[in-house]
Structures are given as C-alpha cells and as structure tokens.
Design a protein around this motif. Structure first.
Motif, mmCIF file in Angstrom:
data_model
loop_
_atom_site.group_PDB
_atom_site.id
_atom_site.type_symbol
_atom_site.label_atom_id
_atom_site.label_comp_id
_atom_site.label_asym_id
_atom_site.label_seq_id
_atom_site.Cartn_x
_atom_site.Cartn_y
_atom_site.Cartn_z
ATOM 1 N N GLY A 1 0.841 -1.329 0.089
ATOM 2 C CA GLY A 1 -0.085 -0.008 0.131
ATOM 3 C C GLY A 1 0.806 1.181 -0.209
ATOM 4 N N VAL A 2 1.745 1.262 0.827
ATOM 5 C CA VAL A 2 2.899 2.519 0.767
ATOM 6 C C VAL A 2 3.624 2.923 -0.579
ATOM 7 N N ILE A 3 3.958 1.519 -1.233
ATOM 8 C CA ILE A 3 4.586 1.740 -2.304
ATOM 9 C C ILE A 3 3.754 2.057 -3.564
ATOM 10 N N ARG A 4 2.491 1.567 -3.281
ATOM 11 C CA ARG A 4 1.222 2.073 -4.670
ATOM 12 C C ARG A 4 1.100 3.511 -4.320
ATOM 13 N N ARG A 5 0.996 4.086 -3.051
ATOM 14 C CA ARG A 5 0.656 5.291 -2.784
ATOM 15 C C ARG A 5 1.865 6.403 -3.221
ATOM 16 N N CYS A 6 3.066 5.752 -3.036
ATOM 17 C CA CYS A 6 4.231 6.522 -3.436
ATOM 18 C C CYS A 6 4.022 6.857 -4.983
ATOM 19 N N MET A 7 4.031 5.698 -5.661
ATOM 20 C CA MET A 7 3.948 5.629 -7.274
ATOM 21 C C MET A 7 2.815 6.758 -7.582
ATOM 22 N N GLU A 8 1.728 6.612 -6.836
ATOM 23 C CA GLU A 8 0.354 7.324 -7.235
ATOM 24 C C GLU A 8 0.863 8.765 -6.956
ATOM 25 N N PHE A 9 1.755 9.319 -6.221
ATOM 26 C CA PHE A 9 1.931 10.538 -5.761
ATOM 27 C C PHE A 9 3.198 11.268 -6.640
ATOM 28 N N GLY A 10 3.643 10.268 -7.783
ATOM 29 C CA GLY A 10 4.552 10.666 -8.790
ATOM 30 C C GLY A 10 6.014 10.344 -8.500
ATOM 31 N N ALA A 11 6.172 9.206 -7.780
ATOM 32 C CA ALA A 11 7.486 8.738 -7.553
ATOM 33 C C ALA A 11 7.891 7.982 -8.779
ATOM 34 N N SER A 12 9.172 7.758 -9.098
ATOM 35 C CA SER A 12 9.698 7.181 -10.399
ATOM 36 C C SER A 12 10.015 5.783 -9.966
ATOM 37 N N GLY A 13 10.252 5.733 -8.586
ATOM 38 C CA GLY A 13 10.553 4.280 -8.205
ATOM 39 C C GLY A 13 10.540 4.137 -6.735
ATOM 40 N N PHE A 14 10.689 2.867 -6.401
ATOM 41 C CA PHE A 14 10.723 2.581 -4.910
ATOM 42 C C PHE A 14 11.738 1.421 -4.430
ATOM 43 N N ILE A 15 12.535 1.621 -3.578
ATOM 44 C CA ILE A 15 13.518 0.602 -3.392
ATOM 45 C C ILE A 15 13.663 0.440 -1.691
ATOM 46 N N PRO A 16 13.177 -0.883 -1.248
ATOM 47 C CA PRO A 16 13.114 -1.218 -0.175
ATOM 48 C C PRO A 16 14.751 -1.171 0.369
ATOM 49 N N LYS A 17 14.802 -0.497 1.806
ATOM 50 C CA LYS A 17 16.112 -0.311 2.599
ATOM 51 C C LYS A 17 16.721 -1.795 2.658
ATOM 52 N N THR A 18 15.967 -2.836 2.600
ATOM 53 C CA THR A 18 16.703 -4.222 2.609
ATOM 54 C C THR A 18 17.150 -4.785 1.469
ATOM 55 N N SER A 19 16.940 -3.960 0.381
ATOM 56 C CA SER A 19 17.551 -4.375 -0.930
ATOM 57 C C SER A 19 18.642 -4.593 -1.034
ATOM 58 N N ALA A 20 19.276 -5.723 -1.916
ATOM 59 C CA ALA A 20 20.817 -6.009 -2.023
ATOM 60 C C ALA A 20 21.338 -4.735 -2.872
ATOM 61 N N VAL A 21 22.757 -4.542 -2.789
ATOM 62 C CA VAL A 21 23.289 -3.639 -3.325
ATOM 63 C C VAL A 21 23.003 -3.397 -4.857
ATOM 64 N N ASP A 22 23.130 -4.830 -5.505
ATOM 65 C CA ASP A 22 22.849 -4.937 -6.961
ATOM 66 C C ASP A 22 21.326 -4.257 -7.258
ATOM 67 N N THR A 23 20.361 -4.911 -6.457
ATOM 68 C CA THR A 23 19.173 -4.354 -6.684
ATOM 69 C C THR A 23 18.837 -2.802 -6.792
ATOM 70 N N MET A 24 19.541 -2.147 -5.690
ATOM 71 C CA MET A 24 19.588 -0.747 -5.645
ATOM 72 C C MET A 24 20.072 -0.170 -7.093
ATOM 73 N N ARG A 25 21.247 -0.761 -7.549
ATOM 74 C CA ARG A 25 21.983 -0.178 -8.803
ATOM 75 C C ARG A 25 20.964 -0.494 -9.844
#
Length: 218
Positions: A90-114
């Motif tokens: 729900g938070v990710i969806r709301r961020c995208m609805e408010f115009g974010a170009s992406g959403f990266i969880p802080k738990t993501s691996a470095v390669d995923t962030m890149r």
C-alpha cells in the motif's frame, strides 16, 4: 554516464552505503547529501538541475508522503525514487500514485539498488518485482490522492504544518509570509480537498497513510 544525484536520508550510515553503491557503478556521478528536508530544499535551490533524488520517507521535516508530494510539485522535472524501510504494498503503491519514479526497500541488495537507479535514469519506473501492486485502493482513497496531488508546494507545506497543530500566526512566521496569505492557502486547501475545516483537512491527509499522516514508517 555522468549525472547529478541527491541522497536524502537522515541516517549517515545508510547514506554512506548508498553513496558507495552508486559511485561504484557510476564513477562519473556527482553526489550530494541531505540529512533533513530543509537541507534538501536548500540544496535543490542552490544546485539547480539534478538528475535524481533518492528520498527517505521519514526524515526530519517531513510527514508521511508530504516530502514526496512537495518535491513532485516544486520540481516536477526531477525524478524521485523513494528509499524506505516500509515495504508494504500500500505504501509503495501510494508513492507511485504521488509521482515517484521508483521505490527501493532499504533491505534491498546493493545490486538491486543499482538496477533500480539505472532503470529510473533511463526514464523507466522501478518497483520491487516481488510486490503485487495490482490491487488498487478504494475509489474514495484514489479520489483523495488525486486531490492532494493538485496542491501547490506552498499548500503542501501549510498542510504539513496544520498536521503539526500550528496556528496561522505560527505558519506565517515559519514561511515568512503574512497571516492573510496563510488564510488564503488554508481556504484553497479546504476547497481542493472538498472539506470544510482545518481538522477535516488533517484527517483527510491522514487517511492516505492508512492511519497517521505524521507517522509513516521510513
């Protein structure tokens, strides 16, 4: 690939990890950092054109999605990727609805962030592939999100301050404007949100959090 990127997060260790992840993949990157929302605003005003902002949802000076809303209204040409510890669909969806170009969880691996950063720099959007964003919010919430998205940058700031319980006089002092200007902003906010009082405006804003406008986990 040369570009200018801002890391906006109040945790120095996480900023450092993100800085390293980005600079290793993009050696020509020019990096800027901000530990609070006021720092971020000053940085963007000072530096002018940047290519990407990595934004923590809950840094000092912002509440809920207000930082994202403000950036999208004030700097519509600058892509914003939310980097957050809150991985709820729900938070990710709301961020995208408010115009974010992406959403990266802080738990993501470095390669995923890149991968996510590279995708957004190429003009695409990026969200975690394992999160289902297809089940949308109810129509009432969607309508409210659409209304909130029409607020100007200054109106977003006024709404943030209303949520903190500030009076018109205090808001005027904080923004360096007259009380009459603040009253005009409040009237415009009420009209845009389709509510009749300051309290209703704050309640409406809190609804999009699924709870408290002031406490979205970041």
């Amino acid at each position: 690939m040369s570009f200018r990127l801002v890391i906006a997060d109040d945790h120095p260790l996480f900023r450092g990890a993100l800085r390293e992840a980005v600079s290793r993949q993009f050696p020509a990157v020019e990096l800027f950092e901000a530990g609070g929302f006021e720092d971020l605003q000053a940085l963007l005003e000072r530096e002018g054109d940047v290519d990407l902002v990595l934004l923590d949802l809950t840094m000092p000076g912002v509440r809920g999605f207000s930082g994202l809303m403000y950036l999208r209204a004030q700097y519509p040409g600058v892509p914003v990727v939310v980097v957050s510890a809150n991985e709820e669909a729900g938070v990710i969806r709301r961020c995208m609805e408010f115009g974010a170009s992406g959403f990266i969880p802080k738990t993501s691996a470095v390669d995923t962030m890149r991968e996510a950063i590279a995708a957004v720099l190429e003009g695409r959007t990026w969200t975690p592939p394992d999160v289902d964003l297809s089940s949308g919010a109810d129509k009432e919430t969607q309508a409210l999100v659409a209304r909130l998205a029409t607020l100007t940058p200054q109106q977003v700031r006024v709404l943030m301050m209303l949520s903190e319980g500030l009076l018109n006089k205090q808001i005027a002092y904080e923004l360096g404007v007259s009380e009459a200007t603040v009253k005009a902003h409040v009237s415009a906010i009420l009209q845009k949100l389709g509510v009749e009082s300051r309290t209703q405006a704050v309640i409406a804003a809190s609804k999009i959090e699924g709870g408290n406008w002031a406490q979205a986990t970041g």
